[in-house]
Write a protein that holds these residues in place. Structure first.
Motif, PDB file in Angstrom:
ATOM      1  N   GLN A 229      40.275  27.003  43.631  1.00 15.16           N
ATOM      2  CA  GLN A 229      40.469  26.726  42.207  1.00 15.16           C
ATOM      3  C   GLN A 229      41.425  27.732  41.584  1.00 15.16           C
ATOM      4  O   GLN A 229      42.194  27.389  40.680  1.00 15.16           O
ATOM      5  CB  GLN A 229      39.122  26.758  41.471  1.00 15.16           C
ATOM      6  N   ALA A 230      41.418  28.964  42.067  1.00 19.54           N
ATOM      7  CA  ALA A 230      42.371  29.971  41.582  1.00 19.54           C
ATOM      8  C   ALA A 230      43.799  29.533  41.878  1.00 19.54           C
ATOM      9  O   ALA A 230      44.712  29.771  41.080  1.00 19.54           O
ATOM     10  CB  ALA A 230      42.082  31.330  42.226  1.00 19.54           C
ATOM     11  N   MET A 231      43.994  28.870  43.014  1.00 17.01           N
ATOM     12  CA  MET A 231      45.320  28.358  43.341  1.00 17.01           C
ATOM     13  C   MET A 231      45.739  27.269  42.355  1.00 17.01           C
ATOM     14  O   MET A 231      46.903  27.164  41.990  1.00 17.01           O
ATOM     15  CB  MET A 231      45.328  27.796  44.768  1.00 17.01           C
ATOM     16  N   GLU A 232      44.783  26.462  41.915  1.00 11.27           N
ATOM     17  CA  GLU A 232      45.082  25.454  40.903  1.00 11.27           C
ATOM     18  C   GLU A 232      45.516  26.115  39.601  1.00 11.27           C
ATOM     19  O   GLU A 232      46.446  25.642  38.931  1.00 11.27           O
ATOM     20  CB  GLU A 232      43.854  24.571  40.662  1.00 11.27           C
ATOM     21  N   MET A 233      44.860  27.231  39.243  1.00  8.02           N
ATOM     22  CA  MET A 233      45.247  27.959  38.028  1.00  8.02           C
ATOM     23  C   MET A 233      46.692  28.459  38.140  1.00  8.02           C
ATOM     24  O   MET A 233      47.461  28.405  37.171  1.00  8.02           O
ATOM     25  CB  MET A 233      44.318  29.174  37.811  1.00  8.02           C
ATOM     26  N   ALA A 234      47.036  28.940  39.321  1.00 14.76           N
ATOM     27  CA  ALA A 234      48.391  29.459  39.527  1.00 14.76           C
ATOM     28  C   ALA A 234      49.435  28.358  39.362  1.00 14.76           C
ATOM     29  O   ALA A 234      50.481  28.566  38.751  1.00 14.76           O
ATOM     30  CB  ALA A 234      48.498  30.085  40.917  1.00 14.76           C
TER      31      ALA A 234
ATOM     32  N   LEU B 222      43.065  50.945  47.942  1.00 18.22           N
ATOM     33  CA  LEU B 222      44.409  50.693  48.462  1.00 18.22           C
ATOM     34  C   LEU B 222      44.965  49.366  47.926  1.00 18.22           C
ATOM     35  O   LEU B 222      46.147  49.276  47.587  1.00 18.22           O
ATOM     36  CB  LEU B 222      44.386  50.667  49.994  1.00 18.22           C
ATOM     37  N   THR B 223      44.104  48.350  47.851  1.00 19.44           N
ATOM     38  CA  THR B 223      44.538  47.052  47.320  1.00 19.44           C
ATOM     39  C   THR B 223      44.935  47.174  45.857  1.00 19.44           C
ATOM     40  O   THR B 223      45.936  46.588  45.419  1.00 19.44           O
ATOM     41  CB  THR B 223      43.416  46.003  47.460  1.00 19.44           C
ATOM     42  N   LEU B 224      44.160  47.950  45.098  1.00 20.39           N
ATOM     43  CA  LEU B 224      44.458  48.166  43.682  1.00 20.39           C
ATOM     44  C   LEU B 224      45.809  48.859  43.513  1.00 20.39           C
ATOM     45  O   LEU B 224      46.647  48.423  42.713  1.00 20.39           O
ATOM     46  CB  LEU B 224      43.353  49.016  43.042  1.00 20.39           C
TER      47      LEU B 224
ATOM     48  N   ARG C  25      43.516  37.731  42.360  1.00 21.68           N
ATOM     49  CA  ARG C  25      42.276  37.070  42.778  1.00 21.68           C
ATOM     50  C   ARG C  25      41.461  37.984  43.686  1.00 21.68           C
ATOM     51  O   ARG C  25      40.243  38.102  43.542  1.00 21.68           O
ATOM     52  CB  ARG C  25      42.599  35.758  43.495  1.00 21.68           C
ATOM     53  N   ASP C  26      42.112  38.648  44.621  1.00 19.65           N
ATOM     54  CA  ASP C  26      41.419  39.542  45.545  1.00 19.65           C
ATOM     55  C   ASP C  26      40.722  40.673  44.796  1.00 19.65           C
ATOM     56  O   ASP C  26      39.554  40.988  45.051  1.00 19.65           O
ATOM     57  CB  ASP C  26      42.430  40.111  46.542  1.00 19.65           C
ATOM     58  N   LEU C  27      41.411  41.267  43.832  1.00 16.95           N
ATOM     59  CA  LEU C  27      40.827  42.390  43.086  1.00 16.95           C
ATOM     60  C   LEU C  27      39.712  41.941  42.153  1.00 16.95           C
ATOM     61  O   LEU C  27      38.786  42.699  41.874  1.00 16.95           O
ATOM     62  CB  LEU C  27      41.923  43.118  42.304  1.00 16.95           C
ATOM     63  N   SER C  28      39.789  40.711  41.669  1.00 19.99           N
ATOM     64  CA  SER C  28      38.691  40.200  40.832  1.00 19.99           C
ATOM     65  C   SER C  28      37.416  40.057  41.653  1.00 19.99           C
ATOM     66  O   SER C  28      36.309  40.183  41.127  1.00 19.99           O
ATOM     67  CB  SER C  28      39.079  38.852  40.215  1.00 19.99           C
ATOM     68  N   GLU C  29      37.575  39.797  42.949  1.00 22.30           N
ATOM     69  CA  GLU C  29      36.420  39.696  43.836  1.00 22.30           C
ATOM     70  C   GLU C  29      35.916  41.075  44.248  1.00 22.30           C
ATOM     71  O   GLU C  29      34.713  41.293  44.401  1.00 22.30           O
ATOM     72  CB  GLU C  29      36.781  38.872  45.073  1.00 22.30           C
ATOM     73  N   LEU C  30      36.840  42.012  44.424  1.00 20.97           N
ATOM     74  CA  LEU C  30      36.462  43.368  44.811  1.00 20.97           C
ATOM     75  C   LEU C  30      35.809  44.132  43.664  1.00 20.97           C
ATOM     76  O   LEU C  30      34.910  44.953  43.882  1.00 20.97           O
ATOM     77  CB  LEU C  30      37.700  44.133  45.294  1.00 20.97           C
ATOM     78  N   PHE C  31      36.265  43.862  42.428  1.00 27.41           N
ATOM     79  CA  PHE C  31      35.705  44.546  41.260  1.00 27.41           C
ATOM     80  C   PHE C  31      35.062  43.518  40.332  1.00 27.41           C
ATOM     81  O   PHE C  31      33.898  43.194  40.465  1.00 27.41           O
ATOM     82  CB  PHE C  31      36.805  45.341  40.542  1.00 27.41           C
ATOM     83  N   SER C  32      35.817  43.012  39.388  1.00 28.03           N
ATOM     84  CA  SER C  32      35.350  41.965  38.464  1.00 28.03           C
ATOM     85  C   SER C  32      36.593  41.367  37.816  1.00 28.03           C
ATOM     86  O   SER C  32      37.662  41.991  37.841  1.00 28.03           O
ATOM     87  CB  SER C  32      34.416  42.545  37.403  1.00 28.03           C
ATOM     88  N   PRO C  33      36.499  40.167  37.230  1.00 26.35           N
ATOM     89  CA  PRO C  33      37.694  39.541  36.654  1.00 26.35           C
ATOM     90  C   PRO C  33      38.410  40.406  35.625  1.00 26.35           C
ATOM     91  O   PRO C  33      39.622  40.633  35.721  1.00 26.35           O
ATOM     92  CB  PRO C  33      37.138  38.262  36.024  1.00 26.35           C
ATOM     93  N   THR C  34      37.670  40.917  34.632  1.00 22.63           N
ATOM     94  CA  THR C  34      38.304  41.713  33.576  1.00 22.63           C
ATOM     95  C   THR C  34      38.602  43.133  34.043  1.00 22.63           C
ATOM     96  O   THR C  34      39.697  43.658  33.825  1.00 22.63           O
ATOM     97  CB  THR C  34      37.406  41.759  32.328  1.00 22.63           C
ATOM     98  N   GLY C  35      37.617  43.766  34.683  1.00 22.93           N
ATOM     99  CA  GLY C  35      37.797  45.139  35.140  1.00 22.93           C
ATOM    100  C   GLY C  35      38.893  45.273  36.176  1.00 22.93           C
ATOM    101  O   GLY C  35      39.704  46.202  36.126  1.00 22.93           O
ATOM    102  N   GLY C  36      38.941  44.328  37.112  1.00 30.27           N
ATOM    103  CA  GLY C  36      39.984  44.361  38.125  1.00 30.27           C
ATOM    104  C   GLY C  36      41.362  44.220  37.509  1.00 30.27           C
ATOM    105  O   GLY C  36      42.297  44.944  37.858  1.00 30.27           O
TER     106      GLY C  36
ATOM    107  N   GLY D 131      40.910  35.184  37.912  1.00 23.85           N
ATOM    108  CA  GLY D 131      39.696  35.914  38.283  1.00 23.85           C
ATOM    109  C   GLY D 131      38.415  35.144  38.051  1.00 23.85           C
ATOM    110  O   GLY D 131      37.444  35.295  38.793  1.00 23.85           O
ATOM    111  N   MET D 132      38.388  34.297  37.020  1.00 22.12           N
ATOM    112  CA  MET D 132      37.171  33.576  36.658  1.00 22.12           C
ATOM    113  C   MET D 132      37.066  32.203  37.314  1.00 22.12           C
ATOM    114  O   MET D 132      36.101  31.479  37.087  1.00 22.12           O
ATOM    115  CB  MET D 132      37.106  33.429  35.134  1.00 22.12           C
TER     116      MET D 132
END
Length: 299
Positions: A94-99, A220-222, A28-39, A87-88
């Motif tokens: 809501q991401a927590m609900e997906m998990a 670093l997160t990636l 989730r963090d990387l989807s925000e830093l980059f994008s859902p698919t790209g991250g 990511g989306m």
């Protein structure tokens, strides 16, 4: 000596479970830093490279063809659906609900095994599975209580992510049952990670997501996320060689609790009491399923 060796492999398994518990938050963090698919594409690329460095470059000829094709398709589909659903999601909550929806897979795996098996099963399996599903409904409904109208209303806010999360849980359940029968004891996880990364890069190429902007924090997160995911799979593979499988199997069913706890801290999410209650119901439902089926199989 054998006791010490088993303890070592069991420790590997416990470490893998704890590492996997951080995946939701990191994706989730990387989807925000980059994008859902790209991250997601970058995470699985880093993980694939790490796995090749640790476990060696895999050779396709060493694996059964059916396992590579069927197992590969199922694995890639699961990972893509899970990563994109996280990511989306419209928000971190809501991401927590997906998990949590994804963590239906243990109960679904047992349900699928029961359906395919001709043996009689403990009657407690079915209410246990229902308990796990009730936990998910409880998480999604929130403090308003379980209601079909409330569930449909919340799901309609972002239906594609809810569908992907639930579909991912079903696919992983199928993967767990099918690959056990067709893998011949082989583990093509590195190849599957490479295939997942390629699939995500292809999707990213045809998407309209923005280009990447790297910072020290995002880089670093990636790297951390990719290494954590890869290490989790590598350690679990070792744990299966000589660890205490009963203990590890039981602990793995507490992953929703570990994952939710880590994500709530890492992503700074304040989760409601009803959400935690739902998480516990999902965990208990899956754990009871595991225990009653194991007790039935033991004689």
């Amino acid at each position: 000596m054998s006791f010490v060796i088993q303890n070592k492999y069991t420790f590997f398994g416990i470490a893998a479970i704890l590492l996997w518990s951080s995946v939701t938050a990191l994706i989730r963090d990387l989807s925000e830093l980059f994008s859902p698919t790209g991250g997601a594409a970058m995470i699985y690329s880093v993980s694939a490279i790490f796995l090749m460095l640790v476990m060696g470059v895999p050779k396709i000829k060493h694996y059964p063809k059916r396992y590579l094709i069927i197992g590969g398709i199922l694995f890639v589909t699961y990972e893509v659906c899970l990563a994109l659903s996280l990511g989306m999601a419209n928000s971190r909550y809501q991401a927590m609900e997906m998990a949590i929806i994804n963590y239906l897979w243990p109960a679904l795996t047992i349900l699928l095994s029961v359906i395919l098996s001709r043996n009689k099963v403990n009657i407690l399996v079915y209410p246990s599975i229902l308990l796990a599903f009730s936990g998910v409904a409880w998480c999604i409904s929130g403090d308003q209580g379980i209601s079909i109208n409330i569930l449909l209303h919340n799901i309609s806010d972002n239906p594609i992510t809810y569908f992907m999360a639930f579909f991912a849980a079903i696919i992983w359940a199928i993967y767990c049952v099918v690959t056990q029968k067709i893998s011949n004891g082989k583990n093509a996880i590195t190849l599957f990670f490479i295939a997942t990364a390629i699939t995500l890069w292809v999707k990213y190429a045809f998407s309209h997501e923005p280009s990447f902007h790297f910072t020290t924090q995002s880089t670093l997160t990636l790297l951390l996320a990719g290494i954590i995911i890869g290490t989790g799979y590598a350690l679990w593979n070792q744990a299966m060689i000589g660890g205490n499988l009963i203990l590890l199997g039981t602990l793995s069913y507490f992953t929703p609790v570990f994952s939710t706890l880590f994500a709530s801290v890492y992503l700074s999410i304040s989760l409601s009491a009803s959400f935690w209650q739902g998480v516990i119901l999902v965990t208990l439902g899956s754990l009871i399923c595991f225990l009653v089926t194991r007790a039935k199989a033991k004689p």
